[in-house]
Design an enzyme around this catalytic site. Structure first.
Site, PDB file in Angstrom:
ATOM      1  N   THR A 172       0.792  -1.232   0.000  1.00 48.33           N
ATOM      2  CA  THR A 172       0.000   0.000   0.000  1.00 48.33           C
ATOM      3  C   THR A 172       0.827   1.286   0.000  1.00 48.33           C
ATOM      4  OG1 THR A 172      -1.870  -1.100   1.047  1.00 48.33           O
ATOM      5  CG2 THR A 172      -1.736   1.296   1.311  1.00 48.33           C
ATOM      6  N   TYR A 206      -4.795  10.442   8.995  1.00 52.31           N
ATOM      7  CA  TYR A 206      -5.525   9.215   8.666  1.00 52.31           C
ATOM      8  C   TYR A 206      -6.299   8.678   9.867  1.00 52.31           C
ATOM      9  CZ  TYR A 206      -6.873   4.648   7.100  1.00 52.31           C
ATOM     10  OH  TYR A 206      -7.624   3.547   6.781  1.00 52.31           O
ATOM     11  N   ASP A 241      -9.832  -3.317   0.702  1.00 52.29           N
ATOM     12  CA  ASP A 241      -8.579  -3.983   1.060  1.00 52.29           C
ATOM     13  C   ASP A 241      -8.740  -4.767   2.354  1.00 52.29           C
ATOM     14  OD1 ASP A 241      -5.536  -4.229   0.720  1.00 52.29           O
ATOM     15  OD2 ASP A 241      -5.700  -3.379   2.724  1.00 52.29           O
ATOM     16  N   HIS A 258      -8.351  -8.857   2.708  1.00 54.59           N
ATOM     17  CA  HIS A 258      -7.426  -9.566   3.588  1.00 54.59           C
ATOM     18  C   HIS A 258      -8.179 -10.554   4.483  1.00 54.59           C
ATOM     19  CE1 HIS A 258      -3.632  -7.633   2.701  1.00 54.59           C
ATOM     20  NE2 HIS A 258      -4.172  -6.430   2.832  1.00 54.59           N
ATOM     21  N   ASP A 269      -4.431   0.668  -5.618  1.00 50.46           N
ATOM     22  CA  ASP A 269      -2.996   0.565  -5.399  1.00 50.46           C
ATOM     23  C   ASP A 269      -2.418  -0.821  -5.649  1.00 50.46           C
ATOM     24  OD1 ASP A 269      -4.452  -0.411  -3.267  1.00 50.46           O
ATOM     25  OD2 ASP A 269      -2.962   0.154  -1.763  1.00 50.46           O
ATOM     26  N   HIS A 270      -3.259  -1.817  -5.773  1.00 51.50           N
ATOM     27  CA  HIS A 270      -2.824  -3.189  -6.023  1.00 51.50           C
ATOM     28  C   HIS A 270      -4.055  -4.074  -6.103  1.00 51.50           C
ATOM     29  CE1 HIS A 270      -3.822  -3.944  -1.823  1.00 51.50           C
ATOM     30  NE2 HIS A 270      -2.996  -2.962  -1.461  1.00 51.50           N
ATOM     31  N   HIS A 318      -1.309  -9.307  -0.871  1.00 54.58           N
ATOM     32  CA  HIS A 318      -0.707  -8.670  -2.052  1.00 54.58           C
ATOM     33  C   HIS A 318       0.737  -8.364  -1.731  1.00 54.58           C
ATOM     34  CE1 HIS A 318      -1.122  -4.856   0.182  1.00 54.58           C
ATOM     35  NE2 HIS A 318      -2.276  -5.381   0.584  1.00 54.58           N
TER      36      HIS A 318
END
Length: 507
Positions: free
Chosen positions: A80, A166, A202, A206, A249-250, A352
């Protein structure tokens, strides 16, 4: 009666007057020629094929009204912080130094991790690249970031004018509302560049696995929120005046405890330092030399180990001093761990971090706004090129970067959708699909999707690091990671049309 001002005072007054006049002129110029605002949105962990697996009216609308790339090829490692910082700097992690989510700095003798707020807010860790918000602020534009890795730190003495520390607990609605409020500011105060970030896809990927019902439900909820954003922008008469980039991002791959390699079965972990784990482990030599570490892992199944100087060139993971002494990468779907950690009662079901060319590591790229040709489709694009695109859209002088603007230009400087062609070949090394755009192509080979640039002054020759592909009517040849594909023969009917001669996308 005349007043005689001292020369120094008079010079100061004149100088200030000139400066104020210049500032006013610059301000007037900017108001008259301000670029369209640019909103960069990231949906963390949104794999490129999720779009086909849930009801996504907002994403579908963005695709229909803008530019849609088949996928987004990221940088290595597909983690990330590393990939997000590549998106906004146009530099590889091996250059900008954000080499993972967990980083060891051998000069400072300190560690970076996502849970360390002091490190996350320390501009030292991000000094290897100039993010787009710094470029914008230093050239007179205003930036506003609603979460983005690095955006809370002071980088090159600069922060975004507006930024949010964040906090993953902030509801999506609140994030959307803040973006709308920023864009509703008077012209002189409205941000020119904005970011918006979502992590729920994400997190679900996971915990539940890629494309699991819970993961797709999270994606659907974000699609709904983005739909509300578009509605608000329409109500403000802003939707046609703002460029929107939607990225991830992935991707995500399925994992299980049964596909885990215990590193401590092969090396004594007390003699080395492992700064990052997972699909790829970053190992620093201590009491063992790098060559010893690689030799000790030679017989370990489902992984490959390289000394720093031997890491594949295609990864561009070698120039920054934070790149480890030894890089170990597991096979797709396999993880590198240790015996104590493998006792974790709640192991991940998705992960990832592997080779960015693996199709399951590819993210999304969709762009809509006055800067883009509506209804355009492109082969897979590279995240390393997005910074160059953003500086172009904002009319900024870019900082040093490793990207390529030429890939995007045909989708910006045309009054209709550029050509998109698909050709399939049977090669000695296996089946290959070539998806071809005006300035680049994507090469689909096995589990991988590579992105290659059209060679200038060559008709149908494409190249990238350790990659090449050349088409000669019904035949082709190429090289992947230094291995020749052998003779390739066209496996479908038709001919490759030259760029610009066929404006109808072939699906």
């Amino acid at each position: 009666m005349s007043v005689q001002y001292p020369r120094l005072v008079l010079a100061t007054v004149i100088g200030l007057a000139i400066l104020l006049s210049a500032c006013q002129t610059a301000s007037d110029s900017r108001e008259g020629q301000a670029p369209a605002p640019l909103l960069l949105i990231s949906i963390d962990g949104f794999r490129h094929d999720y779009i086909e697996q849930f009801d996504s009216p907002t994403v579908d609308r963005l695709i229909e009204e803008g530019l849609y790339a088949d996928s987004l090829h990221h940088a290595f490692p597909t983690k990330t912080f590393a990939t997000h910082y590549t998106l906004v700097t146009g530099r590889h992690p091996g250059t900008h130094g954000v080499v993972a989510n967990n980083i060891w700095d051998p000069r400072r003798k300190s560690r970076f991790s996502l849970g360390d707020r002091e490190a996350v807010n320390d501009g030292f860790w991000y000094s290897g690249g100039e993010p787009i918000w710094v470029t914008a602020e230093q050239q007179g534009l205003t930036a506003a970031t609603y979460f983005w890795p690095g955006s809370e730190a002071i980088i090159d003495r600069t922060r975004p004018t507006h930024f949010k520390p964040y906090d993953g607990r902030v509801p999506h609605e609140e994030r959307i509302d803040q973006i709308v409020d920023w864009l509703a500011l008077p012209d002189a105060e409205r941000p020119d560049f904005l970011t918006l970030y979502f992590s729920s896809v994400d997190s679900r990927g996971h915990g539940s696995g890629p494309a699991a019902p819970a993961t797709l439900a999270a994606a659907e909820e974000i699609d709904t929120q983005l739909g509300r954003l578009l509605e608000e922008l329409e109500a403000m008469d802003m939707l046609g005046k703002i460029n929107i980039l939607l990225v991830s991002d992935h991707g995500m791959s399925e994992v299980s405890p049964e596909r885990t390699i215990a590193l401590d079965e092969y090396i004594d972990l007390s003699k080395v330092h492992v700064s990052d784990w997972g699909p790829a482990a970053q190992i620093w030599a201590g009491e063992m030399e790098p060559a010893e570490i690689v030799a000790a892992l030679a017989d370990a199944p489902h992984l490959r180990a390289w000394q720093r100087e031997d890491i594949p060139d295609r990864y561009h993971f070698d120039s920054h001093y934070r790149v480890p002494d030894v890089l170990v990468e597991a096979d797709p779907g396999w993880l590198i761990s240790s015996k104590p950690y493998m006792a974790n009662p709640n192991p991940p079901r998705g992960m990832h971090g592997w080779d960015p060319a693996l199709a399951e590591m590819h993210g999304i790229f969709i762009a809509r706004g006055p800067g883009f040709v509506p209804g355009a489709r492109s082969p897979a694009m590279r995240s390393i090129d997005v910074y160059a695109l953003m500086t172009h859209l904002l009319d900024l002088d870019p900082a040093d970067h490793e990207g390529r603007l030429q890939t995007f230009l045909p989708y910006l400087e045309s009054d209709r959708a550029p050509a998109y062609q698909v050709a399939r070949f049977e090669c000695e090394a296996g089946a290959v699909e070539a998806r071809i755009g005006p300035a680049h192509m994507s090469l689909h080979f096995g589990e991988h999707i590579f992105v290659l640039d059209r060679v200038e002054d060559a008709v149908d020759r494409f190249e990238a690091t350790d990659l090449s592909f050349e088409i000669d009517d019904q035949r082709a040849s190429g090289r992947v990671d230094g291995t020749e594909l052998g003779e390739c023969v066209r496996a479908d009917a038709g001919r490759i049309r030259r760029p610009g001669t066929d404006q109808t996308p072939s699906h």
